[in-house]
Design an enzyme around this catalytic site. Structure first.
Site, PDB file in Angstrom:
ATOM      1  N   VAL A   1      14.572  11.900 -12.855  1.00 15.11           N
ATOM      2  CA  VAL A   1      15.298  11.733 -14.185  1.00 15.11           C
ATOM      3  C   VAL A   1      15.626  10.303 -14.421  1.00 15.11           C
ATOM      4  O   VAL A   1      15.664   9.602 -15.647  1.00 15.11           O
ATOM      5  CB  VAL A   1      16.550  12.490 -13.569  1.00 15.11           C
ATOM      6  CG1 VAL A   1      17.660  12.153 -14.800  1.00 15.11           C
ATOM      7  CG2 VAL A   1      16.408  13.864 -13.648  1.00 15.11           C
TER       8      VAL A   1
ATOM      9  N   GLU B   1      26.305  15.695 -20.123  1.00 17.52           N
ATOM     10  CA  GLU B   1      25.486  16.659 -20.966  1.00 17.52           C
ATOM     11  C   GLU B   1      24.641  16.708 -19.854  1.00 17.52           C
ATOM     12  O   GLU B   1      24.229  18.477 -19.845  1.00 17.52           O
ATOM     13  CB  GLU B   1      24.994  16.016 -22.082  1.00 17.52           C
ATOM     14  CG  GLU B   1      24.287  17.092 -22.874  1.00 17.52           C
ATOM     15  CD  GLU B   1      24.944  18.231 -23.477  1.00 17.52           C
ATOM     16  OE1 GLU B   1      25.917  18.035 -24.382  1.00 17.52           O
ATOM     17  OE2 GLU B   1      24.639  19.107 -22.972  1.00 17.52           O
TER      18      GLU B   1
ATOM     19  N   VAL C   1      24.453  20.341 -17.065  1.00 15.22           N
ATOM     20  CA  VAL C   1      24.216  21.755 -17.458  1.00 15.22           C
ATOM     21  C   VAL C   1      23.151  21.922 -18.478  1.00 15.22           C
ATOM     22  O   VAL C   1      23.014  21.121 -19.632  1.00 15.22           O
ATOM     23  CB  VAL C   1      25.476  22.318 -18.123  1.00 15.22           C
ATOM     24  CG1 VAL C   1      25.380  23.889 -18.392  1.00 15.22           C
ATOM     25  CG2 VAL C   1      26.611  22.147 -16.965  1.00 15.22           C
TER      26      VAL C   1
ATOM     27  N   ILE D   1      19.216  20.955 -23.413  1.00 16.28           N
ATOM     28  CA  ILE D   1      20.102  21.747 -24.501  1.00 16.28           C
ATOM     29  C   ILE D   1      21.498  21.173 -24.621  1.00 16.28           C
ATOM     30  O   ILE D   1      22.260  20.963 -23.775  1.00 16.28           O
ATOM     31  CB  ILE D   1      20.151  23.058 -24.050  1.00 16.28           C
ATOM     32  CG1 ILE D   1      18.998  23.650 -23.459  1.00 16.28           C
ATOM     33  CG2 ILE D   1      20.746  23.955 -25.140  1.00 16.28           C
ATOM     34  CD1 ILE D   1      19.031  25.146 -22.679  1.00 16.28           C
TER      35      ILE D   1
ATOM     36  N   GLY E   1       6.884  22.377  -8.272  1.00 17.53           N
ATOM     37  CA  GLY E   1       7.798  21.292  -8.296  1.00 17.53           C
ATOM     38  C   GLY E   1       9.179  21.730  -8.680  1.00 17.53           C
ATOM     39  O   GLY E   1      10.275  21.071  -8.941  1.00 17.53           O
TER      40      GLY E   1
ATOM     41  N   ASP F   1      23.422  26.315  -7.495  1.00 12.76           N
ATOM     42  CA  ASP F   1      23.373  25.362  -8.555  1.00 12.76           C
ATOM     43  C   ASP F   1      24.053  26.035  -9.876  1.00 12.76           C
ATOM     44  O   ASP F   1      24.892  25.484 -10.649  1.00 12.76           O
ATOM     45  CB  ASP F   1      21.831  25.182  -8.929  1.00 12.76           C
ATOM     46  CG  ASP F   1      21.599  24.437  -9.939  1.00 12.76           C
ATOM     47  OD1 ASP F   1      21.625  23.299  -9.970  1.00 12.76           O
ATOM     48  OD2 ASP F   1      21.327  24.787 -10.895  1.00 12.76           O
TER      49      ASP F   1
ATOM     50  N   LYS G   1      27.542  24.777 -12.242  1.00 11.62           N
ATOM     51  CA  LYS G   1      27.417  24.443 -13.979  1.00 11.62           C
ATOM     52  C   LYS G   1      28.348  25.286 -14.479  1.00 11.62           C
ATOM     53  O   LYS G   1      28.747  24.942 -15.448  1.00 11.62           O
ATOM     54  CB  LYS G   1      25.861  24.751 -14.189  1.00 11.62           C
ATOM     55  CG  LYS G   1      24.917  23.783 -13.516  1.00 11.62           C
ATOM     56  CD  LYS G   1      23.484  24.503 -13.919  1.00 11.62           C
ATOM     57  CE  LYS G   1      22.384  23.220 -13.512  1.00 11.62           C
ATOM     58  NZ  LYS G   1      20.816  23.783 -13.383  1.00 11.62           N
TER      59      LYS G   1
ATOM     60  N   GLY H   1      13.659  18.797 -15.747  1.00 15.19           N
ATOM     61  CA  GLY H   1      12.350  18.106 -16.114  1.00 15.19           C
ATOM     62  C   GLY H   1      12.548  16.624 -16.358  1.00 15.19           C
ATOM     63  O   GLY H   1      13.864  16.236 -16.788  1.00 15.19           O
TER      64      GLY H   1
END
Lengths: 410, 410
Positions: free
Chosen positions: B14, B128, B131, B135, B186, B200, B204, B301
């Site tokens: 990231v 942002e 979560v 999107i 991955g 997880d 969220k 991703g």
């Protein structure tokens, strides 16, 4: 507490939805804006009609009377036709009002003029309700995708057409019967041309094009095809292939050129549009960083459309003019759509041997075929046989129908 | 031209995505913000590693060195674990930096403290990316649905679990085999507990709850169930009924109380989640004016997550602190979810005659049933037979499986 004074033009389904929502959500407005929102005037056609509107609201058939009010901050327009709406909104902007509109035909024709005029006058224009009803697609493009470079937008933008196609498929009904049902449910007008011939979706596509790319294609170059050519036979053939017809507006930018179309296409199960049924709308935005995101929701109706206008009301009251349009226009970048093979469903009698440039993939019935062909090659074929009907199949070489055991090259 | 100076904490997938995007989209930042955005420092674990980073960027393993920079406007955090991240971000806020984070576990635990601290210091927090990856669900809730009263949010928020369930169904594979594939691609960590046990998605959901309702339920009351109980047999039984298992987080407000759960449920073809496959995420927002809108897109991703952080960068640079949280908290309204009947898929051996309070709708196999029952009645049954496994079927009495000819009351 200071007050934001609002006039509503029109008290049909949408105008009434806006009025009722402002009454029922007074607390939310105050919380978000720190001000009270008050409807001070409504423009109606017939002043005699019983309407259940607060008594202190000016009801009038004369827009000039509304303009003469001592304080007016926002004009919310929920009438149809280009005129006199356009003239009214120009006058409202001239008087220093923010404007909010749901009128796609007017806005597709005159949006640029209104935006320019608003900029000169230091007011804002809200037009979320012109595209995809309650789905916040315009604000998403404008507020949430600032840095992403949009390369393509595809959308099911007309709920009436989508409803008709859904009915035809689910109930194995003819186009005419499904249209009658759409009319009975209030989805389609007595004259349904705007919806079923794709004009409505076309206007919406032009509005999206201006937001995403800062400009529109030459309207004459846009392929616009309605859904009237879709027969029960074609829908059945598509079903066999696990494909569905969707009426899709598509706008993309390739090599500095904007390419747009509004037409029925075929989509497979893996495409988010496959499952958008009934009067729903959906919009798919491809952009370079995030990839593909899809927004789906109610495309029309009293409260969904009112929702878009109400949220716009917050937006115009809070924000300065957004200069996003100009930014996109001057940015020098090229669309990044990967060139993909084109697949088509053809209907008509074709002598395969005469067309070596086309790959024949599957024969669904003796007059319905799946082919792979470049658009130019297809045009060559159609030049010779204009009676052939064809529809693009959305997807690439991973399309399931191309990989199923029966789809052998014929 | 003035410059916005940015530090990135972490240079994994990231962090690198954020860095590369800031380099490649310099023009867009300048156009939108009127300022240049410059990465001035990156916090890394190993300073020796070859990374292809501009030479004038300070690479360091010491966060204090970054804090000592003469100008620093935004700290973008892309590391994992609650600590030392939380401490770093508090220090950054104390120094007057806006912060942006992708760290859901940290933010679910300490988000409120960070937001309060940011408010005191007059800076903004972008989250942002915590979560649903790319999107823009948080900004949609915060910016686009100001007046709508959200009553329920449901989401497929964990791409790994969704990928595993998709693989099990499509390839008729076991859970273990599908998990191995998720790890090979991955999508899943070597220790997949966080994903497959629903932690997880739980974090969220808590973040979404705070945005939509201004508060969270007591964490101990939230039903959290992972996907490890879903066997191939159950997936096959669901397929027969045209249902699919999805791992869904649900948050709603009923009578001033927030109710949340994270668990596998069953959805039919008419539900937008039915078609969300692979590592995709989707979020469904029910609100009172617009109705239901669905957002779908890549949940994780390098670039989708970077996209969320990059758009947050614009947001924190442009906007004042948003006091939405407090507004929602004080607004006095009641959730408006229509009470609906509850349908369940049960697995286990049950003597039907012993449970007159339950309506037995369909018998899929001799140990898998479809029933209609209130949650309390179901609990009564389970109290006596705790070995029974059950999953809610999302929908109301229009559910196709309840109306198909074979679904007779048994």
């Amino acid at each position: 507490m200071s007050v934001i004074k609002v006039a509503i033009l029109g008290f049909g389904t949408v105008g009434e939805g806006v009025y009722r929502t402002i009454q029922s959500h007074a607390q939310e407005f105050t919380a978000v804006l720190g001000k009270k929102v008050e409807v001070v005037a409504i423009l109606v056609k017939n002043i005699q009609k019983e309407r259940n509107i607060r008594e202190d609201v000016l009801l009038t058939t004369n827009f000039q009377e509304i303009l003469r009010l001592p304080q007016l901050d926002v004009v919310i327009e929920a009438i149809v036709d280009k005129e006199p709406t356009f003239t009214y909104l120009k006058q409202a902007i001239g008087k220093g009002c923010h404007i909010i509109t749901a009128n796609k035909e007017m806005f597709a024709h005159h949006g640029k003029e209104l935006l320019d005029l608003a900029k000169e006058n230091g007011v804002s224009v809200g037009y979320e309700a012109t595209v995809a009803g309650g789905i916040p697609v315009i604000q998403t493009l404008r507020q949430l995708l600032n840095i992403n470079r949009v390369s393509q937008i595809q959308g099911i933008l007309n709920g009436t057409s989508n409803f008709i196609l859904s009915e035809m498929r689910e109930k194995k009904q003819s186009f005419a019967e499904s249209l009658r049902q759409a009319q009975a449910k209030g989805y389609a007008e007595a004259d349904p041309t705007n919806d079923i011939e794709g004009f409505d979706a076309f206007y919406k596509a032009m509005i999206l094009s201006r937001i995403a790319f800062g400009e529109e294609p030459d309207w004459q170059t846009v392929e616009r095809q309605g859904i009237t050519a879709i027969t029960s036979e074609l829908i059945e053939a598509a079903e066999k292939l696990k494909l569905r017809f969707k009426h899709v507006a598509s706008i993309s930018k390739e090599d500095e050129q904007i390419i747009a179309s509004v037409k029925p296409i075929l989509v497979g199960d893996e495409n988010p549009f496959y499952h958008v049924e009934g009067a729903e709308n959906a919009v798919n935005v491809h952009s370079d960083i995030v990839g593909r995101i899809t927004l789906q929701g109610p495309g029309a109706g009293m409260y969904p459309t009112a929702s878009a206008m109400i949220e716009d009301l917050v937006y115009v009251c809070q924000s300065k003019l957004n200069s996003r349009q100009n930014i996109k226009k001057t940015a020098d970048w090229r669309g990044q759509i990967r060139k993909q093979k084109d697949y088509w469903l053809l209907q008509g009698f074709v002598e395969k041997t005469k067309h070596p440039e086309i790959t024949w993939l599957d024969e669904v019935t003796d007059s319905i075929f799946i082919i792979e062909a470049g658009k130019e090659d297809l045009k060559g074929l159609l030049g010779r046989q204009p009676e052939i009907c064809y529809f693009q199949i959305l997807g690439d070489e991973n399309l399931p129908i191309l990989n199923k055991p029966t789809a052998t090259v014929i």
